[in-house]
Design a protein around this motif. Sequence first.
Motif, short mmCIF file in Angstrom:
data_model
loop_
_atom_site.label_atom_id
_atom_site.label_comp_id
_atom_site.label_asym_id
_atom_site.label_seq_id
_atom_site.Cartn_x
_atom_site.Cartn_y
_atom_site.Cartn_z
N VAL A 203 9.38 12.64 42.90
CA VAL A 203 9.43 11.77 44.09
C VAL A 203 9.19 10.33 43.68
O VAL A 203 9.93 9.42 44.06
N LEU A 204 8.15 10.10 42.88
CA LEU A 204 7.82 8.73 42.50
C LEU A 204 8.85 8.15 41.53
O LEU A 204 9.02 6.94 41.46
N THR A 205 9.54 9.01 40.81
CA THR A 205 10.62 8.55 39.95
C THR A 205 11.79 8.03 40.77
O THR A 205 12.44 7.04 40.41
N GLU A 206 12.03 8.69 41.90
CA GLU A 206 13.20 8.37 42.73
C GLU A 206 12.90 7.44 43.91
O GLU A 206 13.82 6.85 44.47
N ILE A 207 11.64 7.32 44.28
CA ILE A 207 11.36 6.66 45.56
C ILE A 207 11.68 5.16 45.52
O ILE A 207 11.98 4.55 46.55
N ASP A 208 11.66 4.57 44.34
CA ASP A 208 11.99 3.15 44.27
C ASP A 208 13.43 2.88 44.68
O ASP A 208 13.76 1.81 45.19
N GLN A 210 14.75 4.90 46.84
CA GLN A 210 14.70 5.39 48.22
C GLN A 210 15.30 6.78 48.44
O GLN A 210 15.41 7.24 49.57
N THR A 211 15.67 7.48 47.38
CA THR A 211 16.34 8.78 47.55
C THR A 211 15.55 9.78 48.38
O THR A 211 16.11 10.45 49.24
N PRO A 212 14.22 9.94 48.18
CA PRO A 212 13.50 10.96 48.95
C PRO A 212 13.32 10.64 50.43
O PRO A 212 12.98 11.53 51.21
N ILE A 213 13.54 9.39 50.83
CA ILE A 213 13.33 9.01 52.23
C ILE A 213 14.58 9.34 53.03
O ILE A 213 15.69 8.97 52.64
N PRO A 214 14.44 10.06 54.15
CA PRO A 214 15.62 10.45 54.93
C PRO A 214 16.45 9.25 55.37
O PRO A 214 15.91 8.19 55.71
N ASP A 215 17.76 9.41 55.36
CA ASP A 215 18.65 8.32 55.75
C ASP A 215 18.36 7.81 57.15
O ASP A 215 18.42 6.60 57.40
N VAL A 216 18.04 8.70 58.07
CA VAL A 216 17.80 8.27 59.44
C VAL A 216 16.58 7.36 59.52
O VAL A 216 16.56 6.41 60.31
N VAL A 217 15.58 7.60 58.70
CA VAL A 217 14.40 6.73 58.68
C VAL A 217 14.77 5.38 58.08
O VAL A 217 14.38 4.33 58.60
N LYS A 218 15.55 5.39 57.01
CA LYS A 218 15.98 4.14 56.40
C LYS A 218 16.80 3.30 57.37
O LYS A 218 16.67 2.07 57.42
N GLN A 219 17.64 3.97 58.17
CA GLN A 219 18.47 3.25 59.12
C GLN A 219 17.65 2.67 60.27
O GLN A 219 17.86 1.52 60.68
N ARG A 221 14.45 1.90 60.44
CA ARG A 221 13.37 0.96 60.13
C ARG A 221 13.88 -0.48 59.98
O ARG A 221 13.08 -1.42 59.97
N VAL A 222 15.20 -0.64 59.84
CA VAL A 222 15.75 -1.94 59.45
C VAL A 222 15.31 -3.06 60.38
O VAL A 222 14.90 -4.13 59.92
N MET A 246 8.05 0.57 53.96
CA MET A 246 8.30 -0.77 54.50
C MET A 246 9.52 -1.43 53.88
O MET A 246 10.04 -2.41 54.44
N LYS A 247 9.95 -0.92 52.76
CA LYS A 247 11.04 -1.56 52.02
C LYS A 247 12.28 -1.72 52.90
O LYS A 247 12.70 -0.79 53.58
N ARG A 248 12.83 -2.91 52.91
CA ARG A 248 14.03 -3.27 53.66
C ARG A 248 13.84 -3.24 55.18
O ARG A 248 14.81 -3.28 55.92
N SER A 249 12.61 -3.14 55.64
CA SER A 249 12.38 -3.32 57.08
C SER A 249 12.06 -4.79 57.32
O SER A 249 11.54 -5.48 56.44
N THR A 250 12.39 -5.26 58.50
CA THR A 250 12.26 -6.70 58.76
C THR A 250 10.84 -7.14 59.05
O THR A 250 10.53 -8.32 58.93
N GLY A 251 9.96 -6.19 59.45
CA GLY A 251 8.61 -6.57 59.81
C GLY A 251 8.58 -7.17 61.21
O GLY A 251 9.59 -7.11 61.94
N PRO A 252 7.46 -7.78 61.58
CA PRO A 252 6.21 -7.91 60.84
C PRO A 252 5.42 -6.60 60.81
O PRO A 252 5.74 -5.66 61.53
#
Length: 297
Positions: A203-208, A210-219, A221-222, A246-252
């Motif tokens: 997981v930690l090898t791939e998480i940078d 973003q592979t282990p994070i579900p696509d729907v969550v990545k979409q 969070r933007v 948090m990666k690639r989310s706009t925040g705050p």
Amino acid sequence: MNTMLSWDHLVVVRGSFAKKLIDLLKGALKADRVIPYLGPGLLQLNAPESPVPCTPEDVAAALNKRAPAPSRIRTNMWSVAQFIEQRRHRRTLQAWMAEIFAAPAEPTVLHAWLATLQLSVIIDSWYDGAMRAALAEAGQTDVVEIQGTTRATGIGNIWTRTYDLSGTELDAEQVARTVLYAPHGSVRPAANFLVADSDYVEVLTEIDIQTPIPDVVKQRRVNRGFFFVGCRFNDQMLRTYARQMMKRSTGPHFAVIDSATLTRNERRFLAEGAITVIDMPIRNAAARLVGVDASQD
């Protein structure tokens, strides 16, 4: 003093500013503009003694009662779990984790309130399943839960499993209005646990990337920020996961934490992530969010 900008650029908000910020976050949650990121500290809202462990150290202690680990790793949940997996087999570790989290964790008032909202994503970073229970009790049906799952059992190139609130496993592509994401797994419905060091190697090898994070969550969070409640970041594993979420989310981004108890690494992580610290007892913050006894904060 209401606001403090420390030497390491960590923004800490207190007093009336903290109350106003909680009120703003309440509106943002209702409007689905922020993603709640829930930690085990929430469980102490119901009672000082939770029926299940509330910290990784508590889990380590519970595992040590079953199989004493060497003193040098005894307080580290991930290392103790790895010790048990190596000495007693993965099935034993999974069975013991299921025992430790078997008692139902009653949803808190904050879980119950969040369950009434039309949220796109909720992240539950602990194993207890209280948020799942709250959504079910609220009668929510357009919900899927995506849980992180270990690859130690040889299930192939699968990072997660997806369930509805009745516990039925769904196709990985199934989506719903609300996605409850439990990146470390959960005791219910299938006792999925990422807990041993070995669980996190790939997981930690791939998480940078973003592979282990579900696509729907990545979409989803933007265009949203994150609101951390009941979370601490005093371990590298916890910081790594929060940082990648948090990666690639706009925040705050915001976190309810007692600033006086922050470690140096936590302060650095919060400052680097531009996470504003709301220095308020979690009980008072939850009460203000849900409108219960808010006058006492």
